[in-house]
Design a protein around this motif. Structure first.
Motif, mmCIF file in Angstrom:
data_model
loop_
_atom_site.group_PDB
_atom_site.id
_atom_site.type_symbol
_atom_site.label_atom_id
_atom_site.label_comp_id
_atom_site.label_asym_id
_atom_site.label_seq_id
_atom_site.Cartn_x
_atom_site.Cartn_y
_atom_site.Cartn_z
ATOM 1 N N THR A 184 0.843 -1.196 0.000
ATOM 2 C CA THR A 184 0.000 0.000 0.000
ATOM 3 C C THR A 184 0.874 1.241 0.000
ATOM 4 O O THR A 184 1.876 1.311 0.700
ATOM 5 C CB THR A 184 -0.923 0.012 1.221
ATOM 6 O OG1 THR A 184 -1.731 -1.165 1.204
ATOM 7 C CG2 THR A 184 -1.829 1.234 1.222
ATOM 8 N N THR A 185 0.480 2.226 -0.802
ATOM 9 C CA THR A 185 1.267 3.438 -0.910
ATOM 10 C C THR A 185 0.356 4.651 -0.881
ATOM 11 O O THR A 185 -0.827 4.573 -1.221
ATOM 12 C CB THR A 185 2.094 3.437 -2.215
ATOM 13 O OG1 THR A 185 2.927 4.591 -2.252
ATOM 14 C CG2 THR A 185 1.182 3.455 -3.425
ATOM 15 N N SER A 186 0.897 5.785 -0.472
ATOM 16 C CA SER A 186 0.168 7.047 -0.508
ATOM 17 C C SER A 186 0.313 7.627 -1.910
ATOM 18 O O SER A 186 1.427 7.885 -2.374
ATOM 19 C CB SER A 186 0.732 8.019 0.530
ATOM 20 O OG SER A 186 0.034 9.248 0.487
ATOM 21 N N TYR A 194 -4.835 9.349 -1.940
ATOM 22 C CA TYR A 194 -5.431 8.072 -1.557
ATOM 23 C C TYR A 194 -4.372 7.117 -1.031
ATOM 24 O O TYR A 194 -3.206 7.169 -1.439
ATOM 25 C CB TYR A 194 -6.129 7.424 -2.766
ATOM 26 C CG TYR A 194 -7.236 8.264 -3.330
ATOM 27 C CD1 TYR A 194 -8.511 8.221 -2.792
ATOM 28 C CD2 TYR A 194 -6.991 9.135 -4.389
ATOM 29 C CE1 TYR A 194 -9.522 9.011 -3.288
ATOM 30 C CE2 TYR A 194 -7.998 9.931 -4.901
ATOM 31 C CZ TYR A 194 -9.274 9.868 -4.346
ATOM 32 O OH TYR A 194 -10.268 10.662 -4.841
ATOM 33 N N GLN A 195 -4.800 6.260 -0.111
ATOM 34 C CA GLN A 195 -3.995 5.094 0.255
ATOM 35 C C GLN A 195 -4.395 4.001 -0.724
ATOM 36 O O GLN A 195 -5.508 3.488 -0.658
ATOM 37 C CB GLN A 195 -4.267 4.676 1.699
ATOM 38 C CG GLN A 195 -3.658 5.612 2.728
ATOM 39 C CD GLN A 195 -2.143 5.641 2.642
ATOM 40 O OE1 GLN A 195 -1.540 6.677 2.348
ATOM 41 N NE2 GLN A 195 -1.514 4.498 2.906
ATOM 42 N N SER A 197 -3.610 0.403 -3.072
ATOM 43 C CA SER A 197 -2.884 -0.859 -3.220
ATOM 44 C C SER A 197 -2.229 -0.875 -4.595
ATOM 45 O O SER A 197 -2.882 -0.603 -5.605
ATOM 46 C CB SER A 197 -3.845 -2.041 -3.083
ATOM 47 O OG SER A 197 -4.444 -2.061 -1.804
ATOM 48 N N SER A 221 -8.125 1.589 -5.119
ATOM 49 C CA SER A 221 -8.630 2.038 -3.827
ATOM 50 C C SER A 221 -10.140 1.974 -3.842
ATOM 51 O O SER A 221 -10.784 2.353 -4.836
ATOM 52 C CB SER A 221 -8.178 3.472 -3.535
ATOM 53 O OG SER A 221 -8.832 3.980 -2.376
#
Length: 275
Positions: A184-186, A194-195, A197, A221
């Motif tokens: 998961t990345t910002s 968004y966070q 995947s 997301s």
């Protein structure tokens, strides 16, 4: 910038080749790739991005040929109904995909074949966001109960194949049986932060005189309609004489597409017709 004759011809060629391919093939869930989840009916999302192609010309005094377009893609949920599918009466959703590809001159100026709309009635149970079912069997395609396709201002025609295949006219996302998860990345896009995947996939297709490598990254997301925030696709094509050994493959061309969510809303209306 005015669209040159060469650009129009190449765009037409890509569009026609893609249309023929899409009528002949099926795809897995990740092959359709654009719909990971179903939002409330009436939701819509628009993606924008760049479509760039480079043809390598090492023997040309003019150097490589580079062509670039802008692409807009809008996905809309435009109705619900129950329909007969696989011998049962099931809940279905009308989904509409509108894609415009062309030269950016303030707004996109699409050449012939550059504006397409697909409208498909999809069993809601088909939208799982997974490439395998509960028994770990690969999901080979996304079924549609019925569907319609319109190119530019031509009359719509029925989709008779029973499947929706966006590759390559709507999207260059390919048929990945599995995508590797990268965590998961910002992620910051025009629509917001968004966070998400992150997933990656690679597919190599080869015959006696050509080899194509499709590398894809997608970010998903549940915070956005249909579940997809951004994607990038890079396709590298190599060629050789059919009689040559594989070591003689040489780079021929590269296509790179980057798309991200720009705007979303509610109250979506169908643009193609009311079946």
């Amino acid at each position: 910038m005015r669209q040159s004759v060469g650009q129009r011809r190449l765009l037409n060629t890509l569009t026609l080749a893609g249309l023929c391919y899409s009528l002949m093939c099926t795809a897995s869930v990740f092959g359709q790739g654009l719909v990971w989840s179903l939002p409330e009916d009436g939701s819509w999302i628009r993606y924008e991005g760049d479509y760039r192609q480079v043809v390598y010309r090492p023997k040309s005094n003019l150097g490589d040929l580079t062509l670039a377009w802008r692409r807009h893609l809008e996905i809309r949920s435009v109705g619900t109904e129950n329909a007969e599918w696989n011998g049962a009466n099931v809940a279905c959703r009308w989904l509409e995909f509108e894609v415009i590809t062309g030269v950016a001159e303030g707004e996109i100026k699409a050449g012939p074949g550059g504006h397409q709309i697909y409208k498909v009635l999809v069993p809601e149970s088909e939208i799982t966001g997974q490439s395998r079912d509960a028994n770990q069997i690969p999901v080979e395609y996304l079924s549609v109960v019925k569907g319609y396709h319109q190119i530019d201002d031509a009359p719509f025609r029925e989709i008779a194949s029973g499947v929706f295949q966006p590759y390559p006219t709507v999207s260059l996302l390919r048929n990945f049986k599995d995508l590797s998860a990268a965590g998961t990345t910002s992620l910051s896009v025009t629509l917001g932060n968004y966070q998400a995947s992150e997933y990656a996939g690679e597919l190599v297709s080869e015959d006696t005189d050509s080899r194509s490598t499709n590398k894809t990254q997608v970010w998903s997301s549940q915070e956005v309609p249909f579940g997809l925030v951004k994607w990038t696709v890079q396709i590298d094509r190599e060629e050789k004489d059919a009689s040559d050994v594989r070591d003689n493959f040489k780079a021929h061309s590269q296509i790179r597409v980057t798309m991200e969510a720009h705007e979303t809303g509610t109250g979506a209306q169908s643009k193609i017709f009311n079946p």
